[in-house]
Design a protein around this motif. Structure first.
Motif, mmCIF file in Angstrom:
data_model
loop_
_atom_site.group_PDB
_atom_site.id
_atom_site.type_symbol
_atom_site.label_atom_id
_atom_site.label_comp_id
_atom_site.label_asym_id
_atom_site.label_seq_id
_atom_site.Cartn_x
_atom_site.Cartn_y
_atom_site.Cartn_z
ATOM 1 N N ALA A 49 56.964 36.553 59.201
ATOM 2 C CA ALA A 49 55.994 37.572 58.953
ATOM 3 C C ALA A 49 55.029 37.935 60.168
ATOM 4 O O ALA A 49 54.486 39.012 60.262
ATOM 5 N N SER A 50 55.096 36.959 61.399
ATOM 6 C CA SER A 50 54.228 37.357 62.557
ATOM 7 C C SER A 50 54.565 36.623 63.714
ATOM 8 O O SER A 50 55.439 35.839 63.457
ATOM 9 N N LYS A 51 54.167 37.036 64.687
ATOM 10 C CA LYS A 51 54.565 36.300 65.963
ATOM 11 C C LYS A 51 54.126 34.962 65.972
ATOM 12 O O LYS A 51 54.577 33.957 66.434
ATOM 13 N N GLN A 52 52.559 34.763 65.199
ATOM 14 C CA GLN A 52 52.223 33.306 65.089
ATOM 15 C C GLN A 52 52.912 32.435 64.466
ATOM 16 O O GLN A 52 53.315 31.258 64.844
ATOM 17 N N GLU A 53 53.699 32.945 63.239
ATOM 18 C CA GLU A 53 54.653 32.113 62.474
ATOM 19 C C GLU A 53 56.055 31.635 63.482
ATOM 20 O O GLU A 53 56.239 30.575 63.252
ATOM 21 N N ARG A 101 59.956 39.092 70.330
ATOM 22 C CA ARG A 101 60.276 40.112 69.061
ATOM 23 C C ARG A 101 61.297 40.829 69.129
ATOM 24 O O ARG A 101 61.782 41.304 70.339
#
Length: 123
Positions: free
Chosen positions: A87-91, A111
């Motif tokens: 879902a995100s860069k942090q994940e 990404r």
């Protein structure tokens, strides 16, 4: 969801440390892959052969020059990857922090742009 590539980069020292404990490293890596599969985020994962078995095609001059093995001055080598759909860069970063890696290794998180983000011919 965006895709992220976790690029495994190692040095001669970290690769030697990994090979010294290869059975344990392979077991831990298989468990990590199973966790990503269960979480539904793993799209692909591959390791690469010894860099000495590859070739480098260098486009610095007028014509490409092919040489055996990796660049002689390379301090870190790309050793493999995990491609995740998260879902995100942090994940992606959280998964990267869990990659079984030898001391001195690094995981680069990048990404993968979607096809709608890549310039099309004629635009």
């Amino acid at each position: 969801m965006p895709k992220y590539l976790l690029i495994m980069r190692g040095t001669d020292e970290s690769n030697a440390a990994m090979m010294a404990n290869i059975d344990e490293m392979m077991t831990t890596t298989r468990q990590f892959i199973e966790e990503m599969v269960k979480a539904g985020v793993l799209l692909a994962a591959e390791g690469l052969d010894d860099p000495g078995q590859g070739v480098v095609v260098d486009f610095s001059g007028e014509a490409p020059v092919v040489t055996d093995g990796p660049y002689g001055e390379t301090k870190e080598l790309f050793g493999g990857f995990f491609l995740l759909d998260v879902a995100s860069k942090q994940e992606a970063v959280e998964w990267a922090k869990r990659v079984p890696a030898a001391p001195g290794a690094k995981i680069e998180v990048r990404r993968v742009p979607g096809s709608d983000e890549v310039p099309q011919v004629g635009e």
